[in-house]
Design a protein around this motif. Structure first.
Motif, short mmCIF file in Angstrom:
data_model
loop_
_atom_site.label_atom_id
_atom_site.label_comp_id
_atom_site.label_asym_id
_atom_site.label_seq_id
_atom_site.Cartn_x
_atom_site.Cartn_y
_atom_site.Cartn_z
N GLY A 110 0.73 -1.15 -0.26
CA GLY A 110 -0.30 -0.28 -0.42
C GLY A 110 0.83 1.30 0.00
N ARG A 111 2.27 1.30 -0.79
CA ARG A 111 3.27 2.11 -0.28
C ARG A 111 2.66 2.74 -1.89
N PRO A 112 3.58 4.12 -2.47
CA PRO A 112 3.34 4.63 -3.45
C PRO A 112 4.49 4.24 -4.26
N ALA A 113 4.40 3.84 -6.19
CA ALA A 113 5.54 3.39 -6.79
C ALA A 113 6.42 4.66 -7.09
N PRO A 114 6.55 5.83 -6.93
CA PRO A 114 6.94 7.27 -7.25
C PRO A 114 8.59 6.55 -9.19
N TRP A 115 8.54 5.63 -9.24
CA TRP A 115 9.26 5.14 -9.98
C TRP A 115 9.09 4.87 -11.27
N ALA A 128 16.77 16.06 -7.68
CA ALA A 128 15.53 16.94 -7.37
C ALA A 128 15.09 16.74 -5.30
N ALA A 129 15.92 15.93 -5.53
CA ALA A 129 15.11 15.37 -4.05
C ALA A 129 16.91 15.67 -2.99
N GLY A 155 19.10 9.05 1.42
CA GLY A 155 17.49 9.68 1.57
C GLY A 155 16.22 9.81 1.71
N ASP A 156 15.42 10.14 1.33
CA ASP A 156 13.78 10.24 0.62
C ASP A 156 13.23 9.14 -0.23
N ALA A 157 14.48 9.79 -1.23
CA ALA A 157 14.44 8.46 -2.64
C ALA A 157 15.07 7.27 -2.81
N VAL A 158 14.72 7.06 -2.40
CA VAL A 158 14.50 4.89 -2.26
C VAL A 158 14.34 4.37 -3.42
N PHE A 159 15.18 3.42 -3.73
CA PHE A 159 14.85 2.24 -4.74
C PHE A 159 14.56 1.24 -3.60
N PRO A 160 13.99 0.06 -4.44
CA PRO A 160 13.65 -1.74 -2.98
C PRO A 160 14.27 -2.34 -3.20
N LEU A 161 14.96 -2.54 -4.32
CA LEU A 161 16.08 -3.06 -4.92
C LEU A 161 17.29 -2.59 -5.42
N GLN A 162 18.51 -3.42 -4.76
CA GLN A 162 19.99 -3.63 -5.34
C GLN A 162 20.49 -4.94 -5.68
N VAL A 163 21.82 -4.78 -6.53
CA VAL A 163 22.37 -5.85 -7.02
C VAL A 163 24.09 -6.05 -6.32
N VAL A 164 24.63 -6.85 -5.76
CA VAL A 164 26.17 -6.51 -5.89
C VAL A 164 26.63 -8.00 -6.41
N ARG A 236 36.76 -9.64 -3.50
CA ARG A 236 36.17 -7.49 -3.85
C ARG A 236 34.65 -8.18 -4.44
N THR A 237 33.65 -7.00 -4.63
CA THR A 237 32.56 -6.83 -5.28
C THR A 237 32.68 -5.15 -5.78
N LEU A 238 31.71 -4.90 -6.68
CA LEU A 238 30.65 -4.65 -7.39
C LEU A 238 29.39 -4.14 -6.88
N GLY A 239 29.49 -3.19 -5.90
CA GLY A 239 27.89 -2.61 -5.62
C GLY A 239 26.91 -1.66 -6.32
N LEU A 240 25.82 -1.94 -7.16
CA LEU A 240 24.72 -1.08 -7.77
C LEU A 240 23.62 -1.04 -7.14
N VAL A 241 23.62 0.33 -6.33
CA VAL A 241 22.13 1.04 -5.91
C VAL A 241 21.75 2.00 -7.28
N PHE A 242 20.40 2.24 -6.91
CA PHE A 242 19.43 2.65 -8.01
C PHE A 242 18.73 3.79 -7.51
N HIS A 243 19.32 4.62 -6.19
CA HIS A 243 18.63 5.91 -5.76
C HIS A 243 20.51 6.41 -5.91
N ASP A 244 20.42 7.05 -6.16
CA ASP A 244 21.99 8.57 -5.84
C ASP A 244 21.69 8.74 -4.26
N ALA A 245 22.90 9.45 -4.18
CA ALA A 245 23.31 10.00 -2.26
C ALA A 245 23.43 11.58 -2.58
N ALA A 246 22.97 11.98 -1.35
CA ALA A 246 23.30 13.20 -1.25
C ALA A 246 24.15 13.95 -1.29
#
Length: 246
Positions: A110-115, A128-129, A155-164, A236-246
């Motif tokens: 029941g959450r917004p899906a802003p993506w 923008a955030a 921050g407030d902008a969050v994508f709920p999945l990431q990949v390593v 050693r690993t590569l981390g892929l996050v789908f929201h950027d940092a503040a």
């Protein structure tokens, strides 16, 4: 001597590799455990190219010593813009495959899906955030290093999945260093899941929680991830996050 950024994985090749994964099975495994392993996304040569970038400071915007901040032990580096082509191509290829899962989870909770449909549009929303810094990282662990349980929320902008993605060969290049995912369950003790990263394969996992069906309907089970102690060698690993940092 400067190591050039890897250019051996084009956007087309990245999309083709990502498309080879069984995304229906991955979605079902994510539902059950909060993490799931993909097919190979990088060749051994590409893994070595990416890992070699770690010692070239010009590719990164900052370096984090985990012991200093009590995050564990080891080190990681945030990439600077422009991202290496292989990193950018993988991120862009994975986003549209993860998006339906993210939207489905949001609907159950029941959450917004802003993506939006494109990663570029989503990153513009992040900017923008106030989140405009690249969040892609290379992590390096040696003997005795580990990563405390945490969430990658910037921050407030969050994508709920990431990949390593594993860049070394477990059992040959290092021992220990399992990926850990711990789920906090309501009115019960926590449940842990461990996974060994295979070289070149991705592990998709939840950024902060997953939907769980209970007697009163769907609820969010909080989750944190980390890495167990490396017993020997280097991981050693590569981390892929789908929201950027503040």
């Amino acid at each position: 001597m400067t190591t050039p950024a890897p250019t051996t994985l084009t956007p087309g090749a990245a999309s083709a590799r990502v498309a080879e994964a069984d995304w229906q099975a991955l979605a079902e495994e994510l539902d059950g455990y909060g993490c799931a392993t993909t097919c190979p996304l990088l060749t051994p040569e590409q893994c070595r190219e990416l890992a070699a970038l770690y010692d070239e400071a010009e590719h990164f915007r900052s370096t984090i010593d985990m012991a200093r901040y009590r995050f564990g032990s080891g080190q990681y580096r945030y990439f600077a813009d422009p991202l290496p082509e292989a990193v950018r191509a993988l991120r862009e290829a994975l986003y549209p495959r993860l998006l339906p899962i993210a939207r489905d989870w949001a609907g159950r909770l029941g959450r917004p899906a802003p993506w939006p449909d494109s990663l570029q549009e989503w990153l513009e929303m992040c900017r923008a955030a106030g989140q405009a810094k690249p969040s892609q990282i290379l992590l390096r662990y040696g003997p005795g290093d580990w990563n405390a349980l945490h969430r990658d929320l910037f921050g407030d902008a969050v994508f709920p999945l990431q990949v390593v993605i594993g860049l070394d060969v477990a059992g040959d290049d290092y021992t220990g260093g399992e990926f850990l995912l711990v789920e906090q369950r309501p009115r019960a003790q926590s449940r842990g899941t461990a996974a060994t990263l295979r070289q070149g394969h991705g592990l998709v996992f939840t950024t902060r929680d997953r939907p769980v069906l209970g007697k009163r309907g769907w609820s969010a089970a909080p989750m944190r991830h980390g890495v167990s102690a490396v017993r020997s060698g280097h991981r050693r690993t590569l981390g892929l996050v789908f929201h950027d940092a503040a």
